[in-house]
Design a protein around this motif. Structure first.
Motif, PDB file in Angstrom:
ATOM      1  N   TYR A 168       0.839  -1.204   0.000  1.00  0.00           N
ATOM      2  CA  TYR A 168       0.000   0.000   0.000  1.00  0.00           C
ATOM      3  C   TYR A 168       0.873   1.253   0.000  1.00  0.00           C
ATOM      4  O   TYR A 168       0.620   2.206  -0.757  1.00  0.00           O
ATOM      5  CB  TYR A 168      -0.915  -0.009   1.221  1.00  0.00           C
ATOM      6  CG  TYR A 168      -1.752   1.252   1.348  1.00  0.00           C
ATOM      7  CD1 TYR A 168      -2.938   1.395   0.635  1.00  0.00           C
ATOM      8  CD2 TYR A 168      -1.337   2.308   2.162  1.00  0.00           C
ATOM      9  CE1 TYR A 168      -3.707   2.554   0.732  1.00  0.00           C
ATOM     10  CE2 TYR A 168      -2.095   3.469   2.266  1.00  0.00           C
ATOM     11  CZ  TYR A 168      -3.271   3.588   1.551  1.00  0.00           C
ATOM     12  OH  TYR A 168      -4.003   4.746   1.646  1.00  0.00           O
ATOM     13  N   ILE A 169       1.905   1.251   0.836  1.00  0.00           N
ATOM     14  CA  ILE A 169       2.792   2.420   0.913  1.00  0.00           C
ATOM     15  C   ILE A 169       3.535   2.614  -0.405  1.00  0.00           C
ATOM     16  O   ILE A 169       3.680   3.754  -0.899  1.00  0.00           O
ATOM     17  CB  ILE A 169       3.756   2.270   2.099  1.00  0.00           C
ATOM     18  CG1 ILE A 169       2.989   2.522   3.412  1.00  0.00           C
ATOM     19  CG2 ILE A 169       4.947   3.221   1.982  1.00  0.00           C
ATOM     20  CD1 ILE A 169       3.786   2.256   4.668  1.00  0.00           C
ATOM     21  N   CYS A 170       3.996   1.524  -0.998  1.00  0.00           N
ATOM     22  CA  CYS A 170       4.665   1.627  -2.301  1.00  0.00           C
ATOM     23  C   CYS A 170       3.760   2.295  -3.331  1.00  0.00           C
ATOM     24  O   CYS A 170       4.184   3.181  -4.081  1.00  0.00           O
ATOM     25  CB  CYS A 170       5.071   0.240  -2.800  1.00  0.00           C
ATOM     26  SG  CYS A 170       6.521  -0.474  -1.990  1.00  0.00           S
ATOM     27  N   GLU A 172       1.123   4.262  -2.751  1.00  0.00           N
ATOM     28  CA  GLU A 172       0.802   5.646  -2.404  1.00  0.00           C
ATOM     29  C   GLU A 172       1.974   6.585  -2.638  1.00  0.00           C
ATOM     30  O   GLU A 172       1.774   7.764  -2.957  1.00  0.00           O
ATOM     31  CB  GLU A 172       0.362   5.721  -0.942  1.00  0.00           C
ATOM     32  CG  GLU A 172      -0.978   5.071  -0.655  1.00  0.00           C
ATOM     33  CD  GLU A 172      -2.107   5.693  -1.474  1.00  0.00           C
ATOM     34  OE1 GLU A 172      -2.305   6.921  -1.354  1.00  0.00           O
ATOM     35  OE2 GLU A 172      -2.780   4.957  -2.228  1.00  0.00           O
ATOM     36  N   LEU A 173       3.189   6.087  -2.494  1.00  0.00           N
ATOM     37  CA  LEU A 173       4.360   6.943  -2.692  1.00  0.00           C
ATOM     38  C   LEU A 173       4.766   7.034  -4.154  1.00  0.00           C
ATOM     39  O   LEU A 173       5.693   7.777  -4.504  1.00  0.00           O
ATOM     40  CB  LEU A 173       5.534   6.452  -1.833  1.00  0.00           C
ATOM     41  CG  LEU A 173       5.315   6.523  -0.315  1.00  0.00           C
ATOM     42  CD1 LEU A 173       6.563   6.065   0.422  1.00  0.00           C
ATOM     43  CD2 LEU A 173       4.928   7.942   0.123  1.00  0.00           C
ATOM     44  N   VAL A 181      10.649   6.030   4.925  1.00  0.00           N
ATOM     45  CA  VAL A 181       9.625   5.160   5.506  1.00  0.00           C
ATOM     46  C   VAL A 181      10.019   4.778   6.930  1.00  0.00           C
ATOM     47  O   VAL A 181      11.169   4.429   7.193  1.00  0.00           O
ATOM     48  CB  VAL A 181       9.437   3.888   4.658  1.00  0.00           C
ATOM     49  CG1 VAL A 181       8.375   2.980   5.285  1.00  0.00           C
ATOM     50  CG2 VAL A 181       9.054   4.246   3.228  1.00  0.00           C
ATOM     51  N   GLU A 183       8.768   2.637  10.670  1.00  0.00           N
ATOM     52  CA  GLU A 183       8.006   1.488  11.167  1.00  0.00           C
ATOM     53  C   GLU A 183       7.922   1.546  12.687  1.00  0.00           C
ATOM     54  O   GLU A 183       8.935   1.742  13.363  1.00  0.00           O
ATOM     55  CB  GLU A 183       8.677   0.190  10.723  1.00  0.00           C
ATOM     56  CG  GLU A 183       7.999  -1.072  11.219  1.00  0.00           C
ATOM     57  CD  GLU A 183       8.738  -2.347  10.801  1.00  0.00           C
ATOM     58  OE1 GLU A 183       8.220  -3.442  11.073  1.00  0.00           O
ATOM     59  OE2 GLU A 183       9.845  -2.237  10.219  1.00  0.00           O
ATOM     60  N   ALA A 240       6.085   8.100   5.097  1.00  0.00           N
ATOM     61  CA  ALA A 240       5.070   7.094   5.423  1.00  0.00           C
ATOM     62  C   ALA A 240       5.486   6.340   6.676  1.00  0.00           C
ATOM     63  O   ALA A 240       6.678   6.107   6.915  1.00  0.00           O
ATOM     64  CB  ALA A 240       4.875   6.124   4.262  1.00  0.00           C
ATOM     65  N   TRP A 242       4.325   2.803   9.024  1.00  0.00           N
ATOM     66  CA  TRP A 242       3.461   1.663   9.322  1.00  0.00           C
ATOM     67  C   TRP A 242       3.533   1.361  10.810  1.00  0.00           C
ATOM     68  O   TRP A 242       4.602   1.097  11.351  1.00  0.00           O
ATOM     69  CB  TRP A 242       3.831   0.405   8.545  1.00  0.00           C
ATOM     70  CG  TRP A 242       2.878  -0.731   8.893  1.00  0.00           C
ATOM     71  CD1 TRP A 242       1.535  -0.625   9.068  1.00  0.00           C
ATOM     72  CD2 TRP A 242       3.198  -2.108   9.119  1.00  0.00           C
ATOM     73  NE1 TRP A 242       0.987  -1.848   9.381  1.00  0.00           N
ATOM     74  CE2 TRP A 242       1.986  -2.785   9.426  1.00  0.00           C
ATOM     75  CE3 TRP A 242       4.385  -2.839   9.082  1.00  0.00           C
ATOM     76  CZ2 TRP A 242       1.928  -4.145   9.701  1.00  0.00           C
ATOM     77  CZ3 TRP A 242       4.325  -4.203   9.351  1.00  0.00           C
ATOM     78  CH2 TRP A 242       3.115  -4.842   9.657  1.00  0.00           C
ATOM     79  N   VAL A 267      -0.249   3.970   8.029  1.00  0.00           N
ATOM     80  CA  VAL A 267      -1.026   2.744   7.898  1.00  0.00           C
ATOM     81  C   VAL A 267      -1.035   2.060   9.261  1.00  0.00           C
ATOM     82  O   VAL A 267       0.004   1.961   9.911  1.00  0.00           O
ATOM     83  CB  VAL A 267      -0.416   1.795   6.845  1.00  0.00           C
ATOM     84  CG1 VAL A 267      -1.243   0.515   6.726  1.00  0.00           C
ATOM     85  CG2 VAL A 267      -0.299   2.491   5.501  1.00  0.00           C
TER      86      VAL A 267
END
Length: 347
Positions: A168-170, A172-173, A181, A183, A240, A242, A267
């Motif tokens: 999802y992040i891939c 969106e970016l 990124v 975590e 981003a 997660w 996320v």
């Protein structure tokens, strides 16, 4: 006695006899189906009340929303069946106490044990003891260290959660390989956390990204807030994040608000109702969460009943309950949140 000779004339005569018999007594497929009885692998057979099944259930203390939902769903599932007698041990985070609870179930000669272990490795020997006593063990969420410890294992897809979050992040970016990124993990000593991080790293690597900043919390609100404050202080730029767990995410979002940061997307993980409402509102950094089903113990209760009653899962051709069941890890976004919100757990 009917003696059948091998001569051609005899074969023809016998064949004619069988054909006539088929015309007289034969049933069409429709007739056969109309007389079909439910089997142990049919929906009707699964649901039919059978012999009483005494199930012992033990899990960790319900000290956060997901675990509370696990316990509630397990109890609610048992109440659907008149042939289940559910014995629930007090939730605990003490592995030694949980071991003694399982030993008590063994002494009580329950028919099956559904066990969400505080620590999978620590509970493995007593689970093997139950299996050797002829009591099937259904292992939920935190896996034992030996396959001999469980008849069936029901798991969320921890590695898949990481993959779903990373993909999802891939997306969106948009292929920006310079994006930063971060975590926020759960408890690093748990295999489930390690699997989530591994899946996340692998998914990011596939689109040319990596984890630039990482902290671990403890699945609590307080831990999430403390770890996120540390992360934000160390990383002046983030694109981003997660966060592995929506319960600790309450603290994560509090730390983000306190820091006045909103330049990134976030996320979540597990799929709490409050996270979904935040996504639905669409006003903050939280844009998605990855489901980690809180139905796992309820699934374990249902499978324990089928195993003891020697039934099978109606949607499978296989006539036994599978050894391993891994549930899906879908991503909830603003586009599909209405579909998932009604069954989400409250933090």
């Amino acid at each position: 006695m009917l003696t059948v000779r091998t001569g051609r004339k005899s074969l023809v005569t016998l064949g004619a006899f069988l054909s006539v018999g088929a015309l007289v007594t034969g049933c069409t497929p429709e007739a056969e189906n109309s007389n079909a009885q439910p089997t142990n692998a049919s929906v009707e057979g699964n649901q039919a009340e059978g012999d009483k099944v005494v199930i012992g259930f033990s899990g960790p203390a319900a000290d956060h929303g997901w675990l509370g939902a696990i316990n509630t769903a397990a109890t609610a599932e048992a109440e659907k069946y008149g042939d289940i007698d559910l014995r629930v041990a007090e939730g605990t985070n003490d592995a030694n106490l949980q071991i003694s609870q399982v030993e008590q179930f063994i002494n009580d000669k329950v028919d099956a044990i559904v066990l969400l272990p505080t620590d999978g490795a620590a509970l493995t020997p007593v689970a093997i003891q139950a299996m050797e006593a002829g009591i099937p063990v259904i292992n939920v969420d935190r896996e034992f260290s030996s396959p001999a410890a469980a008849r069936t294992t029901v798991l969320g897809d921890n590695y898949g959660m990481g993959v779903s979050a990373g993909e999802y992040i891939c997306k969106e970016l948009g292929g920006d390989d310079s994006a930063v990124v971060a975590e926020i993990a759960g408890i690093d000593s748990l295999p489930l956390t390690q699997d989530r991080s591994r899946g996340f790293t692998d998914a990011l690597e596939a689109c040319g990204l990596d984890v630039d900043n990482r902290v671990a919390a403890d699945f609590t609100v307080q831990g999430g807030e403390a770890a996120t404050s540390q992360l934000l202080s160390a990383a002046p730029k983030i694109d981003a994040i997660w966060n592995h767990d929506d319960d600790q995410g309450i603290g994560v979002l509090a730390a983000i608000d306190n820091a006045g940061r909103d330049e990134f997307i976030m996320v979540g993980g597990a799929g709490s109702a409050n996270a979904m409402r935040e996504i639905q509102a669409g006003e903050g950094v939280l844009k998605a969460t990855v489901i980690y089903p809180s139905t796992q113990a309820a699934d374990g209760i249902r499978l324990a009943r089928l195993i003891v009653q020697e039934k099978a899962m109606s949607d499978l051709v296989e006539v036994k309950v599978p050894k391993r069941v891994v549930l899906n890890a879908p991503v909830v976004t603003g586009e599909n949140v209405d579909q998932y919100l009604p069954t989400a757990f409250e933090s």
